[in-house]
Design a protein around this motif. Sequence first.
Motif, short mmCIF file in Angstrom:
data_model
loop_
_atom_site.label_atom_id
_atom_site.label_comp_id
_atom_site.label_asym_id
_atom_site.label_seq_id
_atom_site.Cartn_x
_atom_site.Cartn_y
_atom_site.Cartn_z
N VAL A 1 4.16 -15.99 -5.35
CA VAL A 1 3.60 -14.78 -5.12
C VAL A 1 3.04 -15.55 -6.72
O VAL A 1 3.38 -16.68 -6.85
N THR B 1 -0.02 -9.81 -8.00
CA THR B 1 0.58 -9.51 -6.67
C THR B 1 1.62 -8.07 -5.47
O THR B 1 2.38 -8.08 -6.81
N ASN B 2 0.97 -7.84 -5.14
CA ASN B 2 2.11 -6.39 -5.11
C ASN B 2 3.31 -6.46 -3.86
O ASN B 2 3.18 -7.32 -2.85
N SER C 1 3.39 -15.12 -12.23
CA SER C 1 2.97 -16.98 -10.74
C SER C 1 5.07 -17.61 -10.27
O SER C 1 4.93 -17.31 -11.36
#
Length: 430
Positions: free
Chosen positions: A92, A96-97, A218
């Motif tokens: 991700v 990010t959802n 991330s």
Amino acid sequence: MEEKPNEKVEERSEGKNSRIKIGSFIIIVFILLYVPSLIHWLYGETISTDIVRIGELEDSVNTDGYFVRNEEVLQSPFEGTCIPEVGEGEKVAVNTNIATVLKDDSDSILEALKNKELDIIKAKQEKNKNTEIFSEDIVKIENEIGDKVKLVIEQGNKNSLLKIGQIKDDIDELIQKKATISGDTGSTDTYINSLQKEKEKLQLQMRMNTRNIVSKSSGIISYTTDGYENMLRSSAIKDITPKFLESIKEGKNINFTGSKTVEAGKPFAKVIKDLDCYILAALTPSKAERYKVGDSIDIRINEISKIIDSTIEYKSEKIDGKIILAFRVNQGISETSGLRKVNVDIISKHYKGYRVPLNSLLNIDMKNMKAKVVLVKSNYATIRDVKIKGTDEEFAIVTSLDDKTKNGIGLYDIYVCNPGNIQEGQMIIK
């Protein structure tokens, strides 16, 4: 001239002696060739042999390994249900959802919202149905309204205000008639509008009962949390003890695609922030002495049956009778995202060559890595010198002591499995 009796006797004696010598020779050859085999067949045992094949061995240590990572823990804002948007082990980006969390009473709101949507659809369908049934009448009325509008223009040109007023009344009556036929009297639209407002209220409630969980970093997502996320971090490696590692219980790797129940303020997922992480192992000093910082080591993670590369980044002093090694890895992170404790083989060396059992070797010299092997050539034993490349508890990888000569060992040679009492040149019955 007649032969003398003595000469005839001598000739018969010489022929008889010659036949005896030939017969004796044949008997001796038979005894030399077949009697040992007959005796061995009657009283001896067949010597076990096998064929030299290519094989592999590894110098490894099996132990428990523990993943140490830098992880961002994600907590649920309230008690309810988590619906993942990203799968276990997926990468991700920032913001990010990752998942949507719904309060427990969201189900009833969702049901009411669904029913309200159905009511709006039915009302609109009914309105359209009335319009279609009376479409011809509506067209006639619209034509009449058009004609009346033309009359208004004509009377306007004549400045006949009284007739204009009468015509406008007729137009209003026609418009009302059209609305009645089409169902667009205002009541239908009012009903639909009221349903729409009720739907908006339910949507607002739903938004208040729903929270999107967004990643701040991330990395790789995992929905398995075990409470060690803040303790087993890369910055804490030097403070970790063997007893602490041994206290870690093996958790379950959770991989779900539907939904899961979450508690308010409790972790339900995490983001593994760095692609580099560590596997820690606590070894006895005798096993740890072969490893040093900077060594490149292969590690087999048996839970996923995969060998990954690693580098030894840290080696502790002896603590509680053991030494901790930290192996830095950057492979298999997605496959192991939900694992903490794993079974690993730490492979320091890998050997490939002629594989034979250790008990098939004679005069094993591990200091100089030499031994002897008994091969079978034309049914006779021949003892050859071999070089030992590596061993484990059962087998050895060997090669010819001098690769430049043919007096060594080769693929598909026949060797004696238990050569303890075998002598050079001994006949071998396989």
